[in-house]
Design a protein around this motif. Structure first.
Motif, PDB file in Angstrom:
ATOM      1  N   GLU A   1       0.829  -1.205   0.000  1.00  0.00           N
ATOM      2  CA  GLU A   1       0.000   0.000   0.000  1.00  0.00           C
ATOM      3  C   GLU A   1       0.868   1.262   0.000  1.00  0.00           C
ATOM      4  OE1 GLU A   1      -3.047   1.854   3.134  1.00  0.00           O
ATOM      5  OE2 GLU A   1      -3.582  -0.184   2.498  1.00  0.00           O
ATOM      6  N   LEU A   2       1.932   1.251   0.774  1.00  0.00           N
ATOM      7  CA  LEU A   2       2.862   2.379   0.792  1.00  0.00           C
ATOM      8  C   LEU A   2       3.509   2.562  -0.572  1.00  0.00           C
ATOM      9  CD1 LEU A   2       4.646   4.568   2.130  1.00  0.00           C
ATOM     10  CD2 LEU A   2       6.159   2.725   2.868  1.00  0.00           C
ATOM     11  N   LEU A   3       3.932   1.473  -1.192  1.00  0.00           N
ATOM     12  CA  LEU A   3       4.605   1.570  -2.482  1.00  0.00           C
ATOM     13  C   LEU A   3       3.650   1.996  -3.595  1.00  0.00           C
ATOM     14  CD1 LEU A   3       7.030  -1.448  -2.173  1.00  0.00           C
ATOM     15  CD2 LEU A   3       7.448   0.962  -1.681  1.00  0.00           C
ATOM     16  N   GLU A   4       2.385   1.631  -3.479  1.00  0.00           N
ATOM     17  CA  GLU A   4       1.390   2.134  -4.433  1.00  0.00           C
ATOM     18  C   GLU A   4       1.286   3.654  -4.329  1.00  0.00           C
ATOM     19  OE1 GLU A   4      -2.397   0.244  -3.899  1.00  0.00           O
ATOM     20  OE2 GLU A   4      -1.597  -1.734  -4.388  1.00  0.00           O
ATOM     21  N   GLN A   5       1.311   4.168  -3.115  1.00  0.00           N
ATOM     22  CA  GLN A   5       1.235   5.621  -2.922  1.00  0.00           C
ATOM     23  C   GLN A   5       2.488   6.305  -3.448  1.00  0.00           C
ATOM     24  OE1 GLN A   5      -1.477   7.235  -1.882  1.00  0.00           O
ATOM     25  NE2 GLN A   5      -0.473   9.177  -2.224  1.00  0.00           N
ATOM     26  N   VAL A   6       3.638   5.702  -3.248  1.00  0.00           N
ATOM     27  CA  VAL A   6       4.889   6.248  -3.785  1.00  0.00           C
ATOM     28  C   VAL A   6       4.793   6.339  -5.310  1.00  0.00           C
ATOM     29  CG1 VAL A   6       7.341   5.755  -4.176  1.00  0.00           C
ATOM     30  CG2 VAL A   6       6.367   5.525  -1.885  1.00  0.00           C
ATOM     31  N   ALA A   7       4.345   5.265  -5.940  1.00  0.00           N
ATOM     32  CA  ALA A   7       4.219   5.253  -7.400  1.00  0.00           C
ATOM     33  C   ALA A   7       3.213   6.302  -7.866  1.00  0.00           C
ATOM     34  CB  ALA A   7       3.796   3.871  -7.885  1.00  0.00           C
ATOM     35  N   PHE A   8       2.099   6.430  -7.164  1.00  0.00           N
ATOM     36  CA  PHE A   8       1.078   7.412  -7.527  1.00  0.00           C
ATOM     37  C   PHE A   8       1.627   8.836  -7.437  1.00  0.00           C
ATOM     38  CE2 PHE A   8      -2.338  10.322  -6.235  1.00  0.00           C
ATOM     39  CZ  PHE A   8      -3.149  10.227  -7.351  1.00  0.00           C
ATOM     40  N   GLU A   9       2.307   9.155  -6.344  1.00  0.00           N
ATOM     41  CA  GLU A   9       2.856  10.503  -6.184  1.00  0.00           C
ATOM     42  C   GLU A   9       3.933  10.796  -7.229  1.00  0.00           C
ATOM     43  OE1 GLU A   9       3.788  11.873  -2.305  1.00  0.00           O
ATOM     44  OE2 GLU A   9       1.936  11.055  -1.465  1.00  0.00           O
ATOM     45  N   TYR A  10       4.756   9.806  -7.541  1.00  0.00           N
ATOM     46  CA  TYR A  10       5.774   9.974  -8.574  1.00  0.00           C
ATOM     47  C   TYR A  10       5.103  10.243  -9.925  1.00  0.00           C
ATOM     48  CZ  TYR A  10       9.658   9.000 -11.681  1.00  0.00           C
ATOM     49  OH  TYR A  10      10.613   9.097 -12.655  1.00  0.00           O
ATOM     50  N   TYR A  11       4.064   9.478 -10.238  1.00  0.00           N
ATOM     51  CA  TYR A  11       3.331   9.664 -11.486  1.00  0.00           C
ATOM     52  C   TYR A  11       2.697  11.045 -11.548  1.00  0.00           C
ATOM     53  CZ  TYR A  11      -0.284   9.335 -15.026  1.00  0.00           C
ATOM     54  OH  TYR A  11      -1.088   9.591 -16.099  1.00  0.00           O
ATOM     55  N   MET A  12       2.093  11.503 -10.464  1.00  0.00           N
ATOM     56  CA  MET A  12       1.443  12.816 -10.448  1.00  0.00           C
ATOM     57  C   MET A  12       2.472  13.932 -10.635  1.00  0.00           C
ATOM     58  SD  MET A  12      -1.706  12.164 -10.415  1.00  0.00           S
ATOM     59  CE  MET A  12      -2.400  13.774 -10.155  1.00  0.00           C
ATOM     60  N   ALA A  13       3.630  13.799 -10.018  1.00  0.00           N
ATOM     61  CA  ALA A  13       4.694  14.794 -10.189  1.00  0.00           C
ATOM     62  C   ALA A  13       5.178  14.803 -11.635  1.00  0.00           C
ATOM     63  CB  ALA A  13       5.845  14.503  -9.232  1.00  0.00           C
ATOM     64  N   TRP A  14       5.351  13.622 -12.214  1.00  0.00           N
ATOM     65  CA  TRP A  14       5.791  13.509 -13.610  1.00  0.00           C
ATOM     66  C   TRP A  14       4.752  14.127 -14.535  1.00  0.00           C
ATOM     67  CZ3 TRP A  14       3.494  10.579 -17.559  1.00  0.00           C
ATOM     68  CH2 TRP A  14       4.211  10.512 -18.737  1.00  0.00           C
ATOM     69  N   GLN A  15       3.490  13.818 -14.293  1.00  0.00           N
ATOM     70  CA  GLN A  15       2.409  14.346 -15.135  1.00  0.00           C
ATOM     71  C   GLN A  15       2.356  15.871 -15.045  1.00  0.00           C
ATOM     72  OE1 GLN A  15      -1.614  13.285 -13.995  1.00  0.00           O
ATOM     73  NE2 GLN A  15      -2.175  13.061 -16.148  1.00  0.00           N
ATOM     74  N   SER A  16       2.530  16.412 -13.879  1.00  0.00           N
ATOM     75  CA  SER A  16       2.545  17.864 -13.696  1.00  0.00           C
ATOM     76  C   SER A  16       3.702  18.491 -14.468  1.00  0.00           C
ATOM     77  CB  SER A  16       2.656  18.205 -12.216  1.00  0.00           C
ATOM     78  OG  SER A  16       2.760  19.579 -12.020  1.00  0.00           O
ATOM     79  N   TYR A  17       4.860  17.851 -14.424  1.00  0.00           N
ATOM     80  CA  TYR A  17       6.029  18.342 -15.127  1.00  0.00           C
ATOM     81  C   TYR A  17       5.827  18.305 -16.636  1.00  0.00           C
ATOM     82  CZ  TYR A  17      10.821  18.549 -16.880  1.00  0.00           C
ATOM     83  OH  TYR A  17      11.941  18.885 -17.564  1.00  0.00           O
ATOM     84  N   ILE A  18       5.287  17.216 -17.132  1.00  0.00           N
ATOM     85  CA  ILE A  18       5.087  17.030 -18.574  1.00  0.00           C
ATOM     86  C   ILE A  18       4.026  17.992 -19.113  1.00  0.00           C
ATOM     87  CG2 ILE A  18       4.242  15.378 -20.318  1.00  0.00           C
ATOM     88  CD1 ILE A  18       7.096  14.858 -19.358  1.00  0.00           C
ATOM     89  N   SER A  19       2.970  18.215 -18.349  1.00  0.00           N
ATOM     90  CA  SER A  19       1.866  19.054 -18.856  1.00  0.00           C
ATOM     91  C   SER A  19       2.245  20.516 -18.959  1.00  0.00           C
ATOM     92  CB  SER A  19       0.630  18.884 -17.967  1.00  0.00           C
ATOM     93  OG  SER A  19       0.865  19.397 -16.675  1.00  0.00           O
ATOM     94  N   GLN A  20       3.340  20.924 -18.343  1.00  0.00           N
ATOM     95  CA  GLN A  20       3.770  22.317 -18.458  1.00  0.00           C
ATOM     96  C   GLN A  20       4.389  22.484 -19.799  1.00  0.00           C
ATOM     97  OE1 GLN A  20       6.317  23.307 -15.204  1.00  0.00           O
ATOM     98  NE2 GLN A  20       4.734  22.969 -13.690  1.00  0.00           N
TER      99      GLN A  20
END
Length: 60
Positions: free
Chosen positions: A41-60
């Motif tokens: 469960e912790l690692l799922e959250q790590v992956a989710f937060e990493y993905y959200m940060a990446w998506q935010s970076y890419i969408s700029q």
């Protein structure tokens, strides 16, 4: 989350545990267990937060 990522990078997914992560973060294992039922469960959250940060970076 940062400590979880660093611990996984150092010891690998198979060897990582909530205890090792809490030791690196200098907190009790109970603090992590309060928020996450298990390491998956912790690692799922790590992956989710990493993905959200990446998506935010890419969408700029």
């Amino acid at each position: 989350m940062e400590c979880a990522i660093k611990t996984i990078a150092k010891v690998g997914y198979a060897q990582v545990s909530l205890g090792k992560i809490s030791k690196r973060a200098k907190i009790s294992k109970g603090v992590i267990s309060y928020y996450f039922a298990n390491k998956e469960e912790l690692l799922e959250q790590v992956a989710f937060e990493y993905y959200m940060a990446w998506q935010s970076y890419i969408s700029q």
